[in-house]
Scaffold this motif. Structure first.
Motif, short mmCIF file in Angstrom:
data_model
loop_
_atom_site.label_atom_id
_atom_site.label_comp_id
_atom_site.label_asym_id
_atom_site.label_seq_id
_atom_site.Cartn_x
_atom_site.Cartn_y
_atom_site.Cartn_z
N ALA A 254 0.83 -1.20 0.00
CA ALA A 254 0.00 0.00 0.00
C ALA A 254 0.86 1.26 0.00
O ALA A 254 0.60 2.21 -0.75
CB ALA A 254 -0.93 -0.01 1.21
N PHE A 255 1.89 1.29 0.83
CA PHE A 255 2.78 2.45 0.87
C PHE A 255 3.54 2.62 -0.44
O PHE A 255 3.78 3.74 -0.90
CB PHE A 255 3.75 2.34 2.05
CG PHE A 255 3.15 2.71 3.37
CD1 PHE A 255 2.73 4.02 3.62
CD2 PHE A 255 2.99 1.76 4.38
CE1 PHE A 255 2.17 4.37 4.83
CE2 PHE A 255 2.43 2.10 5.59
CZ PHE A 255 2.01 3.41 5.83
N ARG A 256 3.91 1.50 -1.07
CA ARG A 256 4.61 1.59 -2.35
C ARG A 256 3.70 2.17 -3.43
O ARG A 256 4.10 3.04 -4.20
CB ARG A 256 5.10 0.20 -2.78
CG ARG A 256 5.98 0.26 -4.04
CD ARG A 256 6.40 -1.10 -4.54
NE ARG A 256 5.28 -1.83 -5.11
CZ ARG A 256 4.74 -2.92 -4.58
NH1 ARG A 256 5.22 -3.41 -3.44
NH2 ARG A 256 3.73 -3.54 -5.16
N ARG A 257 2.45 1.71 -3.45
CA ARG A 257 1.49 2.24 -4.45
C ARG A 257 1.22 3.72 -4.20
O ARG A 257 1.09 4.50 -5.15
CB ARG A 257 0.17 1.46 -4.39
CG ARG A 257 0.26 0.05 -4.93
CD ARG A 257 -1.13 -0.56 -5.06
NE ARG A 257 -1.06 -1.99 -5.22
CZ ARG A 257 -0.84 -2.62 -6.36
NH1 ARG A 257 -0.63 -1.90 -7.47
NH2 ARG A 257 -0.79 -3.93 -6.41
N LEU A 258 1.12 4.11 -2.93
CA LEU A 258 0.89 5.51 -2.61
C LEU A 258 2.05 6.37 -3.11
O LEU A 258 1.85 7.44 -3.69
CB LEU A 258 0.72 5.68 -1.10
CG LEU A 258 0.48 7.12 -0.59
CD1 LEU A 258 -0.78 7.70 -1.23
CD2 LEU A 258 0.37 7.12 0.93
#
Length: 305
Positions: A233-237
């Motif tokens: 999730a943090f990578r996609r953000l």
């Protein structure tokens, strides 16, 4: 010339093009610009003999009646018809009304002339010019495709590129790239150059090559959040921010996605069918399956809060 009260669609226009029955005045309007341009290209090819296009074609930008009427009255050279295309005619939107001279002329349009008013976006149906074209000619609407119609269009577009594509893969492409047919044509051409001739386009090909839309990326971000995949999730953000998306934009999309999840859960509690859900939510089959999976993580009580 017989009056037509109902607008035509692209398929009806194609039938006239194939049948060689194009006559009179046409108004091209609606939000589907890519299909509108394709229709104009097809009409132009049908009307104008190859190699003689310049002799029998006139394109005018917002002309007055004194410029348009003489162009329409000019006889074709070495052909049966002339094509006059009018772009950005102010009498189809805004506050400007057309000249009465033009309205009086439309019923008397020469049989050798095809007159096309090419309007970007929606035209105002209350305008005198719109009503006159509807009465004496043909209003052709190009509305945005959706659902099965758009899926069928993707499959046909791949076929034109010499590649096969099943419905599931077409649905995945729409979910990934969105529904803008101009962007989809670019993605389809890219995939056709990537997939060897004779092979079928698959979901793996799309995941490797297609450029995800912001909406698709936010959907996947929420998927990671819902199922506890925090590193992803943090990578996609971070990828969304690097791609130019602002935090307010991302938050808006996340909230909209959460509302869709909540709506899915409520409709399921009302025992609505998947076909009803897909129609009411306006999503592809693949998108609905992903929504159902996300909504399955919510309890009924949490949904009602």
């Amino acid at each position: 010339m017989a009056a037509r009260d109902d607008a035509m669609n692209f398929k009806a226009l194609q039938a006239e093009i194939r049948g060689g029955t194009l006559r009179g005045v046409y108004l091209f309007c609606g939000e589907e610009e890519n299909q509108k341009q394709a229709a104009w290209n097809a009409l132009r090819k049908s009307v104008l003999p190859a190699g003689l296009e310049e002799m029998n074609e006139t394109i005018l930008e917002a002309p007055g009646a004194d410029a348009l009427i003489p162009a329409c009255e000019t006889l074709p050279l070495l052909g049966e018809q002339r094509l006059i295309t009018v772009r950005d005619q102010p009498g189809l939107s805004g506050r400007t009304e057309p000249e009465e001279k033009l309205l009086d002329y439309l019923p008397r349009l020469a049989d050798t002339t095809i007159l096309v008013f090419y309007h970007i976006g929606e035209a105002s149906a209350v305008r005198k010019l719109y009503k006159a074209i509807r009465q004496h000619g043909h209003v052709v609407r190009f509305d945005r495709m959706k659902g099965e119609e758009l899926t069928d269009w993707v499959i046909r577009a791949f076929r034109v590129q010499g590649r096969a594509c099943g419905r599931q893969a077409a649905s995945l492409l729409l979910f990934t790239c969105g529904t803008d047919t101009g962007l989809l044509r670019t993605e389809i051409a890219k995939l056709a150059s990537f997939v060897p001739e004779g092979e079928e386009v698959t979901g793996d090909h799309i995941r490797q090559v297609a450029t995800p839309s912001m909406e698709s990326s936010v959907f996947n971000l929420l998927d990671d959040v819902v199922f506890g995949r925090q590193p992803q999730a943090f990578r996609r953000l971070s990828e969304l921010r690097l791609g130019g998306s602002t935090d307010p934009q991302i938050m808006y999309m996340l909230l909209r996605q959460c509302r869709q999840m909540r709506m899915v859960k409520i409709l399921q509690l009302e025992r609505r069918s998947n076909q009803e859900l897909q129609k009411m939510l306006g999503v592809t089959d693949y998108g609905l399956q992903r929504l159902l999976r996300q909504a399955g993580s919510w309890s009924s009580g949490r949904c009602r809060d």
